[in-house]
Design a protein around this motif. Structure first.
Motif, PDB file in Angstrom:
ATOM      1  N   THR A  46       0.853  -1.195   0.000  1.00  0.00           N
ATOM      2  CA  THR A  46       0.000   0.000   0.000  1.00  0.00           C
ATOM      3  C   THR A  46       0.889   1.244   0.000  1.00  0.00           C
ATOM      4  N   PRO A  47       0.367   2.389  -0.428  1.00  0.00           N
ATOM      5  CA  PRO A  47       1.201   3.601  -0.508  1.00  0.00           C
ATOM      6  C   PRO A  47       1.629   4.108   0.875  1.00  0.00           C
ATOM      7  N   PHE A  48       2.743   4.846   0.872  1.00  0.00           N
ATOM      8  CA  PHE A  48       3.249   5.442   2.113  1.00  0.00           C
ATOM      9  C   PHE A  48       2.435   6.701   2.418  1.00  0.00           C
ATOM     10  N   ASP A  49       1.302   6.480   2.986  1.00  0.00           N
ATOM     11  CA  ASP A  49       0.379   7.582   3.232  1.00  0.00           C
ATOM     12  C   ASP A  49      -0.321   7.370   4.574  1.00  0.00           C
ATOM     13  N   PRO A  50      -0.520   8.397   5.388  1.00  0.00           N
ATOM     14  CA  PRO A  50      -0.180   9.818   5.204  1.00  0.00           C
ATOM     15  C   PRO A  50       1.322  10.077   5.319  1.00  0.00           C
ATOM     16  N   GLN A  51       1.730  11.209   4.814  1.00  0.00           N
ATOM     17  CA  GLN A  51       3.153  11.511   4.692  1.00  0.00           C
ATOM     18  C   GLN A  51       3.865  11.674   6.034  1.00  0.00           C
ATOM     19  N   PHE A  52       3.126  11.997   7.083  1.00  0.00           N
ATOM     20  CA  PHE A  52       3.809  12.195   8.372  1.00  0.00           C
ATOM     21  C   PHE A  52       4.482  10.917   8.862  1.00  0.00           C
ATOM     22  N   LEU A  94       6.592   9.320   7.413  1.00  0.00           N
ATOM     23  CA  LEU A  94       7.996   9.374   7.000  1.00  0.00           C
ATOM     24  C   LEU A  94       8.736  10.572   7.592  1.00  0.00           C
ATOM     25  N   HIS A  95       8.016  11.393   8.343  1.00  0.00           N
ATOM     26  CA  HIS A  95       8.605  12.659   8.797  1.00  0.00           C
ATOM     27  C   HIS A  95       8.831  12.714  10.309  1.00  0.00           C
ATOM     28  N   LEU A  96       8.825  11.578  10.964  1.00  0.00           N
ATOM     29  CA  LEU A  96       8.996  11.570  12.418  1.00  0.00           C
ATOM     30  C   LEU A  96      10.461  11.550  12.839  1.00  0.00           C
ATOM     31  N   VAL A 111      18.109   8.116   1.937  1.00  0.00           N
ATOM     32  CA  VAL A 111      17.293   7.256   2.804  1.00  0.00           C
ATOM     33  C   VAL A 111      15.995   6.924   2.087  1.00  0.00           C
ATOM     34  N   THR A 112      15.659   5.641   2.034  1.00  0.00           N
ATOM     35  CA  THR A 112      14.449   5.206   1.333  1.00  0.00           C
ATOM     36  C   THR A 112      13.208   5.417   2.203  1.00  0.00           C
ATOM     37  N   LEU A 159      10.993   3.190   2.953  1.00  0.00           N
ATOM     38  CA  LEU A 159      10.844   2.074   3.886  1.00  0.00           C
ATOM     39  C   LEU A 159      11.719   2.277   5.129  1.00  0.00           C
ATOM     40  N   GLN A 160      12.916   2.768   4.908  1.00  0.00           N
ATOM     41  CA  GLN A 160      13.808   3.042   6.041  1.00  0.00           C
ATOM     42  C   GLN A 160      13.237   4.141   6.940  1.00  0.00           C
ATOM     43  N   LEU A 161      12.648   5.149   6.314  1.00  0.00           N
ATOM     44  CA  LEU A 161      12.023   6.220   7.100  1.00  0.00           C
ATOM     45  C   LEU A 161      10.838   5.691   7.902  1.00  0.00           C
ATOM     46  N   LEU A 162      10.061   4.803   7.291  1.00  0.00           N
ATOM     47  CA  LEU A 162       8.913   4.223   7.985  1.00  0.00           C
ATOM     48  C   LEU A 162       9.361   3.389   9.183  1.00  0.00           C
ATOM     49  N   VAL A 163      10.384   2.568   8.973  1.00  0.00           N
ATOM     50  CA  VAL A 163      10.896   1.729  10.064  1.00  0.00           C
ATOM     51  C   VAL A 163      11.467   2.606  11.187  1.00  0.00           C
TER      52      VAL A 163
END
Length: 212
Positions: A34-40, A42-44, A53-54, A56-60
């Motif tokens: 599924t898409p990386f949404d909402p964008q926040f 990835l912004h934590l 940095v990919t 997926l890495q930002l999400l993890v």
């Protein structure tokens, strides 16, 4: 319930909700593409400024930060102290994202998340400010009580010396006893020195019976 308790409870509920939400989103993103949404999501962390940095890495990284933050809040007061750097890292990532993006409706979610983490940080700091405030309040209260006692003692001493007799010079005799002696005909120290002890006792007993 105190305001500070409400703030702490709201902070915990927010962290539990956010951790659950990001965990579920991570499962769907990783396993169902599924898409990386909402964008926040990835912004934590400030890492989103690095192009290498990919997503997926930002999400993890975001998931790791919120889980760690929640865990530290759950283990107690000491954990909250250690969670402050984590919360500051998240706030830094969000603030950098907000500053580098245009103001629009889509950014509204990030503003809300940013304010919620500010609430978390405030509640953590307040926990360490409350004991100091309680101690200061206790000190002020003790000071007021001490001053009150001093004023009361001064008033009593002032009243004591308003009695027109030199019996007040005897430290062990208070105002009430002086009045009793005066009612028995003992007006001053000389009268007390010359009075017969047995007569004084009898007069005192008679006086007490009259009061009864």
């Amino acid at each position: 319930m105190k305001r500070s308790d409400v703030l702490i409870d709201c902070s915990m509920l927010f962290l539990i909700f956010l951790t659950s939400f990001i965990s579920i989103k991570a499962i769907f993103i990783i396993f169902f593409n599924t898409p990386f949404d909402p964008q926040f999501l990835l912004h934590l962390s400030p890492l989103h400024l690095l192009e290498s940095v990919t997503e997926l890495q930002l999400l993890v990284t975001s998931l790791f930060l919120v889980i760690t933050d929640l865990y530290l809040h759950l283990i107690g007061k000491k954990g909250r102290l250690y969670s402050i750097p984590i919360t500051l890292t998240i706030l830094t990532g969000l603030s950098l994202s907000i500053m580098s993006s245009e103001v629009n409706i889509g950014m509204g979610v990030e503003y809300i998340i940013f304010l919620a983490f500010l609430m978390v940080l405030t509640s953590d700091i307040k926990i360490y400010l409350m004991p100091h405030g309680a101690i200061q309040t206790s000190i002020n209260l003790r000071s007021k009580i001490s001053n009150l006692h001093s004023d009361s003692s001064y008033t009593l001493e002032s009243d004591r010396y308003k009695i027109p007799t030199d019996l007040v010079l005897i430290n062990d005799i208070d105002k009430e006893h002086i009045e009793i002696l005066r009612s028995l005909g003992i007006k001053n120290v000389d009268d007390l020195a010359n009075v017969d002890a047995s007569k004084l006792v009898k007069d005192f007993k008679r006086y007490m019976k009259e009061l009864e």
